[in-house]
Scaffold this motif. Structure first.
Motif, mmCIF file in Angstrom:
data_model
loop_
_atom_site.group_PDB
_atom_site.id
_atom_site.type_symbol
_atom_site.label_atom_id
_atom_site.label_comp_id
_atom_site.label_asym_id
_atom_site.label_seq_id
_atom_site.Cartn_x
_atom_site.Cartn_y
_atom_site.Cartn_z
ATOM 1 N N TYR A 52 0.833 -1.209 0.000
ATOM 2 C CA TYR A 52 0.000 0.000 0.000
ATOM 3 C C TYR A 52 0.867 1.258 0.000
ATOM 4 C CZ TYR A 52 -3.093 3.634 1.811
ATOM 5 O OH TYR A 52 -3.787 4.798 1.996
ATOM 6 N N LEU A 53 1.934 1.238 0.806
ATOM 7 C CA LEU A 53 2.824 2.397 0.869
ATOM 8 C C LEU A 53 3.505 2.640 -0.466
ATOM 9 C CD1 LEU A 53 4.277 4.609 2.517
ATOM 10 C CD2 LEU A 53 5.977 2.895 3.150
ATOM 11 N N GLU A 54 3.968 1.609 -1.115
ATOM 12 C CA GLU A 54 4.657 1.764 -2.392
ATOM 13 C C GLU A 54 3.716 2.253 -3.488
ATOM 14 O OE1 GLU A 54 7.910 1.522 -2.975
ATOM 15 O OE2 GLU A 54 8.132 1.248 -0.803
ATOM 16 N N LEU A 55 2.438 1.840 -3.400
ATOM 17 C CA LEU A 55 1.487 2.216 -4.442
ATOM 18 C C LEU A 55 0.936 3.626 -4.236
ATOM 19 C CD1 LEU A 55 -0.536 -1.120 -4.833
ATOM 20 C CD2 LEU A 55 1.118 -0.153 -6.441
ATOM 21 N N THR A 56 0.680 4.017 -2.992
ATOM 22 C CA THR A 56 0.016 5.294 -2.719
ATOM 23 C C THR A 56 0.959 6.356 -2.175
ATOM 24 O OG1 THR A 56 -0.560 4.650 -0.452
ATOM 25 C CG2 THR A 56 -2.108 4.047 -2.215
ATOM 26 N N ASP A 57 2.083 5.929 -1.583
ATOM 27 C CA ASP A 57 3.028 6.858 -0.939
ATOM 28 C C ASP A 57 2.345 7.644 0.185
ATOM 29 O OD1 ASP A 57 5.688 7.630 -0.786
ATOM 30 O OD2 ASP A 57 5.337 9.472 -1.903
ATOM 31 N N ASP A 58 1.325 7.024 0.781
ATOM 32 C CA ASP A 58 0.589 7.655 1.880
ATOM 33 C C ASP A 58 1.228 7.228 3.200
ATOM 34 O OD1 ASP A 58 -1.185 8.711 3.662
ATOM 35 O OD2 ASP A 58 -2.981 8.048 2.590
ATOM 36 N N ILE A 59 2.163 8.016 3.667
ATOM 37 C CA ILE A 59 2.938 7.656 4.862
ATOM 38 C C ILE A 59 2.077 7.617 6.121
ATOM 39 C CG2 ILE A 59 4.881 8.332 6.320
ATOM 40 C CD1 ILE A 59 6.236 9.455 3.863
ATOM 41 N N PRO A 60 1.236 8.631 6.413
ATOM 42 C CA PRO A 60 0.471 8.596 7.665
ATOM 43 C C PRO A 60 -0.425 7.364 7.792
ATOM 44 C CG PRO A 60 0.438 10.802 6.731
ATOM 45 C CD PRO A 60 1.041 9.904 5.699
ATOM 46 N N ILE A 61 -1.164 7.008 6.724
ATOM 47 C CA ILE A 61 -2.056 5.846 6.786
ATOM 48 C C ILE A 61 -1.263 4.558 6.953
ATOM 49 C CG2 ILE A 61 -3.758 4.501 5.513
ATOM 50 C CD1 ILE A 61 -4.815 7.123 6.598
ATOM 51 N N ALA A 62 -0.178 4.415 6.171
ATOM 52 C CA ALA A 62 0.639 3.194 6.270
ATOM 53 C C ALA A 62 1.252 3.070 7.668
ATOM 54 C CB ALA A 62 1.726 3.218 5.207
ATOM 55 N N ARG A 63 1.697 4.180 8.229
ATOM 56 C CA ARG A 63 2.286 4.154 9.565
ATOM 57 C C ARG A 63 1.245 3.767 10.617
ATOM 58 N NH1 ARG A 63 4.939 9.502 10.368
ATOM 59 N NH2 ARG A 63 2.786 10.217 10.626
ATOM 60 N N THR A 64 0.052 4.337 10.507
ATOM 61 C CA THR A 64 -1.020 4.020 11.461
ATOM 62 C C THR A 64 -1.407 2.547 11.378
ATOM 63 O OG1 THR A 64 -1.864 6.285 11.282
ATOM 64 C CG2 THR A 64 -3.355 4.624 12.187
ATOM 65 N N LEU A 65 -1.524 2.027 10.167
ATOM 66 C CA LEU A 65 -1.853 0.608 9.996
ATOM 67 C C LEU A 65 -0.781 -0.294 10.602
ATOM 68 C CD1 LEU A 65 -3.231 0.659 6.331
ATOM 69 C CD2 LEU A 65 -4.552 0.424 8.449
ATOM 70 N N LEU A 66 0.487 0.075 10.403
ATOM 71 C CA LEU A 66 1.569 -0.721 10.967
ATOM 72 C C LEU A 66 1.543 -0.683 12.493
ATOM 73 C CD1 LEU A 66 4.154 -2.399 10.750
ATOM 74 C CD2 LEU A 66 5.424 -0.251 10.520
ATOM 75 N N LEU A 67 1.321 0.500 13.063
ATOM 76 C CA LEU A 67 1.291 0.629 14.521
ATOM 77 C C LEU A 67 0.107 -0.125 15.120
ATOM 78 C CD1 LEU A 67 2.312 4.379 14.847
ATOM 79 C CD2 LEU A 67 3.656 2.399 15.542
ATOM 80 N N LEU A 68 -1.021 -0.124 14.430
ATOM 81 C CA LEU A 68 -2.169 -0.909 14.896
ATOM 82 C C LEU A 68 -1.857 -2.399 14.862
ATOM 83 C CD1 LEU A 68 -5.134 1.019 13.219
ATOM 84 C CD2 LEU A 68 -4.574 0.923 15.656
ATOM 85 N N SER A 69 -1.148 -2.818 13.804
ATOM 86 C CA SER A 69 -0.773 -4.224 13.715
ATOM 87 C C SER A 69 0.190 -4.613 14.829
ATOM 88 C CB SER A 69 -0.137 -4.512 12.348
ATOM 89 O OG SER A 69 -1.015 -4.198 11.290
ATOM 90 N N VAL A 70 1.174 -3.720 15.093
ATOM 91 C CA VAL A 70 2.131 -3.995 16.171
ATOM 92 C C VAL A 70 1.418 -4.012 17.527
ATOM 93 C CG1 VAL A 70 4.132 -3.072 17.402
ATOM 94 C CG2 VAL A 70 4.099 -3.072 14.908
ATOM 95 N N THR A 71 0.488 -3.070 17.729
ATOM 96 C CA THR A 71 -0.268 -3.043 18.986
ATOM 97 C C THR A 71 -1.081 -4.321 19.160
ATOM 98 O OG1 THR A 71 -0.424 -0.638 18.817
ATOM 99 C CG2 THR A 71 -1.949 -1.724 20.330
ATOM 100 N N GLY A 72 -1.686 -4.775 18.082
ATOM 101 C CA GLY A 72 -2.424 -6.045 18.151
ATOM 102 C C GLY A 72 -1.519 -7.215 18.487
#
Length: 331
Positions: A52-72
């Motif tokens: 998703y990050l490579e396709l959209t270059d949307d850093i905030p969304i990709a970062r939030t998704l990663l942090l949610l995954s790590v929190t889970g």
């Protein structure tokens, strides 16, 4: 921003690969278990977020998704203990990593979420509503250690950003100074070029005017000499050659004085003309077989002396005219 994007991409790639390899190794060496399924799920999530990050270059969304995954994933470790109750040790890497991929304020928000998760688990475990695989003492020590690690990580990242900002500011200041100095140098160079061009043009004009003046002087039938303020001969025309029989280009005041020895005191006449600031004229000067008429005229230039306008003597014009023919006709 570019640095954080690079770190986020690297974190996603490392998370996906390491989780997949960990799950594969655990599956081959031990047995299928819930932790294998969770690791595979986390690796798949990290891989999808990376894409998703490579396709959209949307850093905030990709970062939030990663942090949610790590929190889970950390929630799973808190509830199950991971492998032999070692899952809690993964939490200590979180403060070091969170301040790198986020800003300091957002990093504290995610750390607060993680600590709130641990605190909630500790309270529920204390009242008997749930049973965690860690003793209460370990959870309390973990909570304190996480605060200390978070504070140290924050300080390190703050110092790094401060140093980077100072370096960038210093670089900008240097570049600004270089730009100013370059502009000043360019302006000075331009002014110097203009001055050089003006001097060169003035030099050529002086030479042209001098050439015109010498041509005019040489066209005179009377002998003309110009003496400077110190009594030296600075110019003489060709008529002087015929009158005095000497080279006008090399003629000096001493030569002129010798030529008129016993006839005229040239130096005295030049000084007299300079002192009186008035022309001095002489008639019927016997010079060999010729009769000359001579005049000494001061060259006056107006200037300021002691705050007052005055005339300064800068030289003397000497004219020598052959009047032999006219005198013979008069006789």
């Amino acid at each position: 921003l570019a640095r954080r994007r690079w770190i986020l991409s690297l974190s996603l790639a490392v998370a996906a690969i390491s989780a997949a390899l960990y799950a594969l190794g655990f599956l081959l060496l031990f047995r299928p278990d819930l932790i294998v399924f969770v690791d595979i799920l986390f690796a798949a999530a990290a891989l999808l977020i990376y894409c998703y990050l490579e396709l959209t270059d949307d850093i905030p969304i990709a970062r939030t998704l990663l942090l949610l995954s790590v929190t889970g994933l950390f929630t799973f470790f808190l509830l199950t203990g991971g492998v032999d109750q070692t899952g809690i040790y993964w939490f200590y890497a979180f403060p070091l990593w969170i301040f790198v991929i986020t800003n300091r304020r957002e990093g504290w928000v995610w750390i607060a979420i993680l600590l709130l998760l641990v605190a909630t688990g500790y309270v529920l475990n204390s009242v008997g509503m749930t049973e965690l695989p860690y003793p209460s003492v370990a959870l309390r020590q973990f909570f304190v250690n996480m605060l200390i690690m978070s504070g140290l990580s924050y300080a390190v990242e703050w110092f790094r950003e401060r140093t980077e900002q100072e370096s960038v500011q210093a670089k900008m200041d240097i570049e600004r100074q270089i730009a100013v100095r370059t502009k000043e140098l360019r302006e000075k160079t331009t002014a110097l070029d203009r001055t050089s061009w003006a001097v060169e043009r003035g030099y050529m004009q002086i030479h042209e005017e001098k050439a015109k003046l010498m041509a005019s002087i040489n066209s005179l039938e009377v002998g003309l000499l110009i003496a400077d303020g110190k009594g030296g001969i600075i110019a003489a025309n060709e008529a002087v050659r015929h009158l005095l029989g000497t080279d006008p280009w090399t003629l000096t005041m001493a030569d002129l004085q010798r030529k008129f020895t016993g006839v005229l005191d040239i130096r005295e006449l030049v000084n007299q003309c300079a002192e009186s600031k008035t022309p001095v004229r002489l008639e019927d000067i016997r010079f060999g077989n010729t009769i000359l008429r001579a005049s000494f005229s001061p060259i006056l230039v107006k200037g300021m002396h002691q705050g007052k306008e005055s005339e300064q003597i800068v030289g003397t014009v000497i004219l020598l005219e052959d009047v032999t023919e006219g005198k013979l006709m008069e006789r």
